[in-house]
Scaffold this motif. Structure first.
Motif, PDB file in Angstrom:
ATOM      1  N   LYS A   7      49.884  45.093  39.370  1.00  0.00           N
ATOM      2  CA  LYS A   7      50.192  44.113  38.337  1.00  0.00           C
ATOM      3  C   LYS A   7      50.420  42.760  38.997  1.00  0.00           C
ATOM      4  N   GLN A   8      49.651  41.786  38.591  1.00  0.00           N
ATOM      5  CA  GLN A   8      49.742  40.468  39.198  1.00  0.00           C
ATOM      6  C   GLN A   8      49.080  39.456  38.271  1.00  0.00           C
ATOM      7  N   SER A   9      49.324  38.185  38.552  1.00  0.00           N
ATOM      8  CA  SER A   9      48.606  37.154  37.820  1.00  0.00           C
ATOM      9  C   SER A   9      47.134  37.210  38.212  1.00  0.00           C
ATOM     10  N   ALA A  10      46.259  36.992  37.239  1.00  0.00           N
ATOM     11  CA  ALA A  10      44.823  37.024  37.504  1.00  0.00           C
ATOM     12  C   ALA A  10      44.120  36.120  36.513  1.00  0.00           C
ATOM     13  N   LEU A  11      42.968  35.629  36.906  1.00  0.00           N
ATOM     14  CA  LEU A  11      42.143  34.829  36.017  1.00  0.00           C
ATOM     15  C   LEU A  11      41.061  35.709  35.420  1.00  0.00           C
ATOM     16  N   VAL A  12      40.907  35.634  34.114  1.00  0.00           N
ATOM     17  CA  VAL A  12      39.866  36.395  33.422  1.00  0.00           C
ATOM     18  C   VAL A  12      38.735  35.438  33.066  1.00  0.00           C
ATOM     19  N   VAL A  13      37.528  35.806  33.469  1.00  0.00           N
ATOM     20  CA  VAL A  13      36.341  34.991  33.205  1.00  0.00           C
ATOM     21  C   VAL A  13      35.430  35.784  32.279  1.00  0.00           C
ATOM     22  N   ASP A  14      35.305  35.310  31.051  1.00  0.00           N
ATOM     23  CA  ASP A  14      34.499  35.976  30.028  1.00  0.00           C
ATOM     24  C   ASP A  14      33.230  35.158  29.822  1.00  0.00           C
ATOM     25  N   ILE A  15      32.121  35.639  30.363  1.00  0.00           N
ATOM     26  CA  ILE A  15      30.856  34.905  30.306  1.00  0.00           C
ATOM     27  C   ILE A  15      29.973  35.495  29.217  1.00  0.00           C
ATOM     28  N   LEU A  45      36.063  39.737  35.911  1.00  0.00           N
ATOM     29  CA  LEU A  45      34.875  39.326  35.170  1.00  0.00           C
ATOM     30  C   LEU A  45      34.649  40.258  33.985  1.00  0.00           C
ATOM     31  N   VAL A  46      34.443  39.687  32.810  1.00  0.00           N
ATOM     32  CA  VAL A  46      34.114  40.467  31.616  1.00  0.00           C
ATOM     33  C   VAL A  46      32.998  39.740  30.872  1.00  0.00           C
ATOM     34  N   GLY A  47      32.408  40.451  29.936  1.00  0.00           N
ATOM     35  CA  GLY A  47      31.340  39.852  29.138  1.00  0.00           C
ATOM     36  C   GLY A  47      29.972  40.133  29.736  1.00  0.00           C
ATOM     37  N   GLY A  48      28.977  40.166  28.864  1.00  0.00           N
ATOM     38  CA  GLY A  48      27.620  40.493  29.307  1.00  0.00           C
ATOM     39  C   GLY A  48      27.032  39.508  30.279  1.00  0.00           C
ATOM     40  N   GLY A  49      27.513  38.247  30.271  1.00  0.00           N
ATOM     41  CA  GLY A  49      26.969  37.236  31.162  1.00  0.00           C
ATOM     42  C   GLY A  49      27.568  37.244  32.553  1.00  0.00           C
ATOM     43  N   SER A  50      28.393  38.241  32.866  1.00  0.00           N
ATOM     44  CA  SER A  50      29.073  38.274  34.167  1.00  0.00           C
ATOM     45  C   SER A  50      28.117  38.427  35.335  1.00  0.00           C
ATOM     46  N   ILE A  51      26.881  38.789  35.057  1.00  0.00           N
ATOM     47  CA  ILE A  51      25.890  38.884  36.135  1.00  0.00           C
ATOM     48  C   ILE A  51      25.631  37.529  36.780  1.00  0.00           C
ATOM     49  N   LEU A  52      26.026  36.432  36.112  1.00  0.00           N
ATOM     50  CA  LEU A  52      25.795  35.101  36.673  1.00  0.00           C
ATOM     51  C   LEU A  52      26.758  34.784  37.809  1.00  0.00           C
ATOM     52  N   ALA A  53      27.944  35.386  37.800  1.00  0.00           N
ATOM     53  CA  ALA A  53      29.003  34.985  38.722  1.00  0.00           C
ATOM     54  C   ALA A  53      28.774  35.551  40.111  1.00  0.00           C
ATOM     55  N   GLY A  91      39.235  30.047  46.603  1.00  0.00           N
ATOM     56  CA  GLY A  91      40.506  30.107  45.901  1.00  0.00           C
ATOM     57  C   GLY A  91      40.737  31.410  45.167  1.00  0.00           C
ATOM     58  N   VAL A  92      39.800  32.367  45.338  1.00  0.00           N
ATOM     59  CA  VAL A  92      39.873  33.659  44.652  1.00  0.00           C
ATOM     60  C   VAL A  92      39.998  34.754  45.702  1.00  0.00           C
ATOM     61  N   SER A  93      41.011  35.604  45.542  1.00  0.00           N
ATOM     62  CA  SER A  93      41.230  36.661  46.537  1.00  0.00           C
ATOM     63  C   SER A  93      40.171  37.755  46.442  1.00  0.00           C
ATOM     64  N   ARG A  94      39.750  38.067  45.197  1.00  0.00           N
ATOM     65  CA  ARG A  94      38.714  39.081  45.010  1.00  0.00           C
ATOM     66  C   ARG A  94      38.143  38.968  43.608  1.00  0.00           C
ATOM     67  N   VAL A  95      36.837  39.200  43.490  1.00  0.00           N
ATOM     68  CA  VAL A  95      36.172  39.203  42.193  1.00  0.00           C
ATOM     69  C   VAL A  95      35.984  40.658  41.762  1.00  0.00           C
ATOM     70  N   HIS A  96      36.508  41.005  40.581  1.00  0.00           N
ATOM     71  CA  HIS A  96      36.441  42.382  40.083  1.00  0.00           C
ATOM     72  C   HIS A  96      35.499  42.480  38.886  1.00  0.00           C
ATOM     73  N   ARG A  97      34.710  43.544  38.859  1.00  0.00           N
ATOM     74  CA  ARG A  97      33.978  43.943  37.648  1.00  0.00           C
ATOM     75  C   ARG A  97      34.336  45.408  37.393  1.00  0.00           C
TER      76      ARG A  97
END
Length: 1008
Positions: free
Chosen positions: A293-301, A438-446, A452-458
């Motif tokens: 459990k931690q702060s995280a940024l959610v990217v919905d593409i 990463l969420v959303g169908g467009g996450s393939i772009l990222a 500045g990001v420790s890890r990108v999760h899908r």
């Protein structure tokens, strides 16, 4: 029914997006199967949104035909916000408003800040009546039942002709009214007199901030009939699919509303889509053993845009600032802090053959991607084509993009990465690396790695995270109140408020064993001791116990649910129709050709002038002075109603003419709720009467910075005293105390003789006149102490002065200066020249000799505290790296900076100290020179309360007027030493340039 049992407990989650409607069947039982997605479906969102929901649910049920024990259906819907965005007359009703305010707020009536089209659509009769509370919970005035009954009779009469179906009730400081309950009392009277109309109390809708809470209440009331029918339609759809479980609607903060609640508070669903995505991402992350459990940024593409929000360790989204805008209306109810950018799977990719620059978006082919993208045999190069060409995805016909120029593919990927990194960094709250989900169908772009990001999760099922978020939404309880902390420690009071929030959550259906505090904030109140504002939210899983979610039959009429098509225009009440704009400036050419009205050496202020002056005043506030917004709205309403406001030059006055001056004093927390009444007019009138003056010959501002830069225009207007405003003030900026005025600079006695007598008025019956002081600093200290006892906000007027004595001490043409700054900002926006906003303003105030851009970068640290009523702290700004900065327009290269800049502030910004990358420091500017921080994205000034990590800003320095800099006393009162920095020596930023008078310029232009 407990959540734990031998049979799996399933939840159906549905989320309606702009392109797709997603549904999942989720196992929420405790144990190893928790979080298992049993089925998912993705359907195009249909014009009839309810039909699309039913299609998605049916698809999921078909996949698991024998699904046992479906506990509930949770739906995230765009129905209600779409009705407002589309201005759909078939779904929106006209609203009557009863505001309990006593003598306050009359200058800013209901609907004052609405866009004209929406105001014409929704505005019903409005009544400003006795009632309201002070910040300490005492009554401004008691409710007058006869007055309410009279309002009801008038509403009933107008409702016969103008489709009024709801009444909104708003009381000053209603959110802290737990004992007197004025709104509830008035609501009972209205329901008794008008039983066929819906009634909404503002305290049930939003928080502190009267105008914004009232706006939210009005929007909510306008949707009630449509909301009842729509929610009933959801229940009917569930029954048609043989689902016998409760139906919930997801809200803006990630919690659930039962159908009865959603039918009464549809506004709480407006931003449920982004919230569902973030909550779903948090839940999917919790299923991964290596993710804590931690702060995280959610990217919905998605297909057209990318939404980015910050998840807190609680698994709930960070909420937006206290005030935010929707459909052109300022609001303050709970909304997730989400930033959207024009990046999606359908975003267009362009290559400039001249500059070799590759850009992505913001325009998109959207749902046409399956016919227009290269990989689908189309001719448009999209971001998805780039993802396929780079090997990041396998979609469509890969052969169609194998021959793409590698420089284009690399350039597009670099652009996508920069867009994401810049926005992610702006959303962070510190410089620490954080994970991205990463969420959303467009996450393939990222890309898989971002600075500045420790890890990108899908995570598995990331493409339907929004529906997962709907499925796992919880029940909440919220308390937003002002509490006495004079006799108990803040920690004990906080615990008591948290207990109230938990009790509210449990009462709404949360499992008492699974409720937790997810937000808890203590906010000190400026200029007060012994009181703090507490904002606490508790949330927990639904207990599973049956709840009354059916809409009462009396709430529904027999007319059909409005179709998705726009219906016939609603009838318009001629008396309530807002007149067309007198001056509509839609383009840069319109701004360049606009000329203020100057006749006989008097400047007649228009609503356009007011808007520009307000923007300029906030820049000149140097971070303090308070926002001019509410004052601007009151003045604009006056001008549109035909009131005349005149501005003259000081030289136009006879030598013996008297010039009155003053402004508002007190806490911003109070003035945002108990909006201006007659307190400044009353303070002025009582002072003049005390001195034997009928009225002065003119008025001028105490300070041009912030809201006080415009308040004298209200008093001077034809509806009040019909006297002109002098183009000048006694600060040339904003300062925190009354003795920091140029009239006091030129009083060598040190006893504040030019300030006294002064009068303050509470606006509801209390007036105090101060005639003598031992020393000048006692004037502000004494008046502020009385201000706290008089409601923590007062109007304050000081002794009128002779025009012949102001030639030395008045800083002239500052109204003109604010107008020029505001005009420059408006022009830069229309010319898409915000990237050069610093230089644009420098040119507007006199050029490089008098002003300069001191720095630009992003805020990387903010520290603040409250001391003796003033906000004290410092902001740290770090220059952008080459990867973070946007690319230059080759024709207009931007100045580049390095290192960091520190700006301490005491309400206003005090100095700007630069530190190079190798540790050398340089003082770039100090008070009394003006130091203003602007939002680099839109050119707007930022007050010190608005400073937050990640904002892209530029810092502007303007040389102070010689009244501050040419005498030792001026520097003693307004220089660094006055703020506790005796060792910092003032060095002028440049050479002062007296602003050119608007009257002088445009009177001459008319003569030609």
């Amino acid at each position: 029914m407990s959540l734990i049992g031998s049979r799996p407990v399933l939840r159906l989650g549905v989320d309606v997006g702009g392109t797709n409607t997603d549904a999942v069947l989720l196992n929420i039982s405790e144990g190893s199967q928790r979080g298992r997605v049993l089925a998912s479906a993705k359907h195009l969102t249909t014009p009839d949104v309810t039909q699309g929901i039913q299609n998605a649910i049916q698809d999921v049920l078909n996949q698991v035909p024998d699904a046992p024990n479906i506990q509930a259906v949770s739906i995230g819907t765009t129905h209600f916000v779409n009705a407002l965005v589309e201005r759909n007359r078939a779904r929106l009703d006209r609203v009557a408003v009863i505001r309990l305010c006593g003598p306050f707020t009359h200058g800013t009536p209901p609907f004052v800040g609405f866009p004209r089209d929406l105001r014409n659509l929704l505005e019903g009769p409005c009544f400003l009546v006795a009632g309201g509370l002070q910040i300490d919970g005492s009554e401004i005035a008691s409710v007058d039942a006869t007055e309410i009954e009279s309002a009801c009779a008038k509403i009933e009469n107008q409702a016969r002709f103008s489709a009024i179906h709801a009444v909104a009730i708003i009381s000053v400081f209603a959110p802290i009214d737990f004992t007197i309950k004025q709104e509830e009392h008035v609501a009972s009277i209205v329901r008794g007199k008008l039983p066929h109309l819906d009634v909404v109390c503002s305290k049930d809708v939003a928080h502190i901030g009267l105008l914004e809470r009232e706006n939210a209440t009005i929007l909510n009331a306008s949707l009630l009939r449509y909301a009842k029918k729509t929610v009933a339609g959801f229940q009917k759809a569930a029954r048609a699919l043989h689902l016998r479980c409760p139906v919930f609607i997801t809200s803006n903060d990630g919690t659930l509303l039962n159908c009865a609640q959603a039918a009464k508070l549809p506004i709480r669903t407006f931003s449920s889509g982004p919230t569902n995505s973030m909550r779903g991402a948090a839940f999917l992350a919790s299923l991964e053993s290596e993710v804590s459990k931690q702060s995280a940024l959610v990217v919905d593409i998605g297909g057209t845009t990318t939404d980015i929000g910050m998840l807190l360790p609680s698994g709930f989204p960070r909420q937006a600032a206290a005030h935010h805008e929707l459909c052109g209306v300022l609001l303050n109810f709970s909304m997730p802090h989400v930033t959207s950018i024009g990046l999606g799977g359908g975003s267009l990719v362009r290559h400039d053959s001249h500059t070799k620059r590759v850009t992505v978006g913001p325009d998109s082919v959207g749902h046409r991607i399956t016919s227009e993208a290269h990989i689908f045999n189309g001719s448009t190069l999209t971001a998805t084509d780039i993802a396929v060409a780079s090997g990041r995805a396998s979609v469509g016909d890969v052969s169609r993009v194998v021959d793409l120029d590698k420089s284009v593919v690399d350039g597009a990927q670099k652009a996508i990465k920069a867009m994401l990194q810049n926005t992610l960094d702006a959303m962070k709250t510190s410089a620490m690396d954080v994970p991205v989900y990463l969420v959303g169908g467009g996450s393939i772009l990222a890309p898989d790695e971002l600075e500045g990001v420790s890890r990108v999760h899908r995570f598995p099922h990331y493409d339907v995270a929004n529906a997962v978020g709907a499925a796992i939404a919880q029940i909440s309880g919220t308390v937003d109140s002002f509490e006495d902390v004079s006799s108990s420690p803040v920690s004990e009071v906080r615990k008591a408020v948290e207990a109230k929030a938990i009790a509210r959550a449990v009462a709404s259906g949360a499992d008492p064993h699974r409720v937790a505090i997810v937000e808890s904030e203590v906010i000190p109140i400026a200029y007060t001791t012994g009181r703090c504002r507490f904002y606490v939210k508790a949330a927990g899983d639904w207990s599973g116990n049956a709840i009354p979610d059916e809409i009462e039959d009396g709430d529904l009429d027999t007319s059909p649910v409005p179709s998705e098509d726009v219906g016939a225009p609603a009838p318009t009440m001629a008396s309530d129709t807002v007149p067309a704009d007198s001056s509509v400036l839609n383009s840069a050419d319109d701004i360049l050709s606009y000329k203020p009205k100057v006749t006989s050496n008097q400047w007649y202020i228009s609503d356009v002038d007011l808007e520009w002056i307000a923007d300029g005043c906030y820049v000149l506030g140097c971070g303090g002075g308070g926002s001019p917004l509410h004052t601007f709205l009151e003045l604009r309403e006056m001008v549109r109603a035909g009131d005349i406001i005149r501005v003259i030059d000081l030289a136009a006055l006879a030598p013996d003419a008297l010039v009155g001056w003053g402004g508002g004093m007190g806490s911003p927390e109070v003035s945002s709720e108990r909006l201006l009444g007659n307190e400044y007019n009353e303070a002025s009138a009582d002072l003049w009467a005390f001195m034997g003056i009928t009225k002065p010959d003119a008025l001028c501002g105490l300070e041009i910075g912030g809201g006080n830069g415009m308040i004298n225009m209200i008093t001077a207007a034809t509806k009040n005293y019909d006297i002109p405003i002098v183009d000048g003030d006694f600060m040339g900026r904003a300062y925190p105390t009354w003795h920091q005025t140029t009239v006091n600079v030129y009083d060598e006695t040190g006893r504040g003789l030019n300030l006294l007598p002064s009068a303050i008025s509470s606006g509801d019956g209390n007036v105090m006149i101060m005639t003598k002081a031992k020393k000048d600093t006692d004037v502000d200290t004494s008046l502020r102490a009385a201000c706290v006892e008089m409601g923590t906000h007062v109007g304050a007027a000081s002794r009128p002065l002779r025009a012949k004595d102001l030639g030395v001490c008045m800083i002239v043409n500052t109204v003109s200066l604010s107008w020029r700054i505001g005009r420059a900002i408006a022009l830069a926006r229309k010319q898409s020249n915000i990237g050069q906003i610093g230089q644009v303003i420098v040119d507007a105030v006199g050029g490089a000799k008098t002003a300069k851009v001191l720095f630009s970068g992003k805020i990387t640290d903010v520290r603040r505290r409250l001391h003796k009523g003033h906000t004290i702290g410092e902001v740290v700004i770090t220059a952008l790296s080459s990867d973070e900065d946007t690319e230059d327009d080759p024709d207009k290269p931007k100045e580049r900076f390095s290192g960091t800049l520190i700006i301490p502030f005491k309400n206003e910004n005090l100095y700007a100290e630069h530190t190079t990358q190798d540790g050398r420091t340089t003082m770039l500017a100090t008070v009394p020179d003006l130091i203003s921080v602007l939002d680099a994205q839109n050119g707007s000034a930022l007050g010190t309360p608005q400073y937050k990590y990640g904002l892209r800003v530029l810092v502007l320095g303007i040389t102070a007027a010689p009244q501050w800099t040419d005498t030792q006393r001026g520097l003693e009162l307004g220089g660094p030493g006055a703020f506790g920095f005796p060792n910092i020596q003032y060095t002028p930023l440049g050479v002062y340039c007296q602003p050119r008078s608007v009257i002088e310029e445009y009177a001459a232009a008319r003569a030609v």
